[in-house]
Design an enzyme around this catalytic site. Structure first.
Site, PDB file in Angstrom:
ATOM      1  N   LYS A  12      67.072  37.037  67.056  1.00 41.40           N
ATOM      2  CA  LYS A  12      68.116  37.088  66.032  1.00 41.40           C
ATOM      3  C   LYS A  12      69.433  36.663  66.669  1.00 41.40           C
ATOM      4  O   LYS A  12      69.892  37.270  67.631  1.00 41.40           O
ATOM      5  CB  LYS A  12      68.249  38.499  65.469  1.00 41.40           C
ATOM      6  CG  LYS A  12      69.297  38.628  64.365  1.00 41.40           C
ATOM      7  CD  LYS A  12      68.848  37.874  63.091  1.00 41.40           C
ATOM      8  CE  LYS A  12      67.904  38.712  62.262  1.00 41.40           C
ATOM      9  NZ  LYS A  12      67.556  38.026  60.986  1.00 41.40           N
ATOM     10  N   THR A  57      62.752  39.545  63.721  1.00 38.34           N
ATOM     11  CA  THR A  57      64.138  39.364  64.169  1.00 38.34           C
ATOM     12  C   THR A  57      65.058  40.367  63.482  1.00 38.34           C
ATOM     13  O   THR A  57      66.070  40.775  64.055  1.00 38.34           O
ATOM     14  CB  THR A  57      64.621  37.928  63.911  1.00 38.34           C
ATOM     15  OG1 THR A  57      64.678  37.677  62.504  1.00 38.34           O
ATOM     16  CG2 THR A  57      63.708  36.910  64.568  1.00 38.34           C
ATOM     17  N   HIS A 252      94.185  16.297  77.818  1.00 38.77           N
ATOM     18  CA  HIS A 252      95.153  15.310  78.261  1.00 38.77           C
ATOM     19  C   HIS A 252      96.471  15.409  77.494  1.00 38.77           C
ATOM     20  O   HIS A 252      96.495  15.597  76.277  1.00 38.77           O
ATOM     21  CB  HIS A 252      94.585  13.901  78.080  1.00 38.77           C
ATOM     22  CG  HIS A 252      93.313  13.674  78.840  1.00 38.77           C
ATOM     23  ND1 HIS A 252      93.247  13.682  80.209  1.00 38.77           N
ATOM     24  CD2 HIS A 252      92.039  13.434  78.413  1.00 38.77           C
ATOM     25  CE1 HIS A 252      92.005  13.453  80.596  1.00 38.77           C
ATOM     26  NE2 HIS A 252      91.255  13.308  79.526  1.00 38.77           N
TER      27      HIS A 252
END
Length: 303
Positions: A12, A57, A252
């Site tokens: 899960k 799950t 950057h």
């Protein structure tokens, strides 16, 4: 030629779990995102749809919420170990478990100059992570952080790099260096120690402070050099950490041309580019580090 089923696991992902400790008028909060993944003889579920070995799950999710109350949350690492131990040792036929945890930090609201007992503001800094693996080969704990956004306005340069016919990047002796750091460190207790002896709560802020210090104070000739310094310093500070893995996008900042407007720009106004970006990665390890086993085999990949 035969077609075979390879590595499998299931679980899960991303159970959002908030635990409030209300034992006193001053409450405490832990805010987690928990992923569980189980490993074992689950081939028949894939090949035949046979669920007889499969712990749902949903049950894994419920266990996480139940343990938040019954076991408590002293740290994401310790909580992950509790879950992994339960699934591997108490649930037949589970042979291995991977628990990944993200923790979101909160700070107390200040009202009339005093910290409020039960109101918090979400801290907009990094996300703390933990990844715990328990299987037949051992127990592995990886602490970490991600999205730690760092920027320094000087003390960084990038010169002397390889150039070819496609190179347009100018050399910079004084530049902004910025990143959103992801760092993970694998705990490996020394002789006579166990994972239970490690104070994960105390170690985390110390590691973060070490990394921030070296980012700030090293005159950097490259982001690669900075990552090496960060990882090396952590290993020098803690003998129970075997390796550090770092990933850093180079955020950057390019000096913007305002000279065309008759305005001088002395490294004061920049264009912050979000993409594309350089992605710098490093692994810093002890030469005698114990084997990592399945420690780095991820599940949802959140930690």
């Amino acid at each position: 030629m035969a077609i075979i089923l390879g590595d499998i696991q299931y679980g899960k992902a991303e159970s959002r779990l908030v635990r409030i400790v209300r034992d006193t008028p001053r409450h405490e909060i832990r805010d987690l995102n928990v992923t569980t993944a189980l490993r074992g003889p689950f081939q028949n579920a894939y090949l035949e749809g046979d669920q007889s070995n499969v712990l749902p799950t949903d049950t894994q999710k419920n266990t996480a919420y139940a343990f938040a109350k019954s076991k408590g949350i002293t740290s994401p690492e310790a909580f992950g170990l509790e879950l992994a131990h339960h699934f591997v040792h108490d649930v037949d036929p589970v042979e291995g478990a991977r628990i990944e945890v993200e923790e979101y930090a909160w700070e107390r609201a200040v009202v009339d100059g005093a910290e409020h007992d039960h109101t918090w503001l979400r801290k907009g800094q990094e996300v703390r992570t933990a990844a715990i693996t328990v299987d037949a080969t051992g127990e592995y704990v990886i602490g970490g952080l991600k999205d730690l956004v760092l920027l320094k306005s000087t003390g960084s340069e990038f010169t002397g790099f390889l150039k070819d016919e496609y190179t347009t990047l100018p050399e910079e002796k004084d530049r902004i260096m910025a990143t959103a750091l992801q760092a993970q460190w694998r705990f490996a207790p020394t002789a006579g120690q166990s994972l239970d002896d490690i104070d994960f709560e105390a170690v985390y802020p110390e590691i973060k402070a070490i990394m921030v210090k070296h980012f700030a104070t090293l005159h950097s000739l490259a982001l690669q050099q900075t990552l090496w310094a960060m990882g090396k310093a952590v290993l020098e500070a803690f003998d129970f950490i075997a390796e550090v893995r770092l990933k850093a996008p180079n955020k950057h900042h390019f000096t913007y041309d305002i000279g065309r407007f008759g305005i001088e720009n002395k490294q004061e106004v920049f264009w912050a580019a979000d993409r594309p970006y350089g992605l710098i990665e490093a692994q810093v390890t002890r030469d005698d580090a114990p084997d990592a086993g399945e420690a780095w085999r991820f599940s949802a990949g959140l930690a």
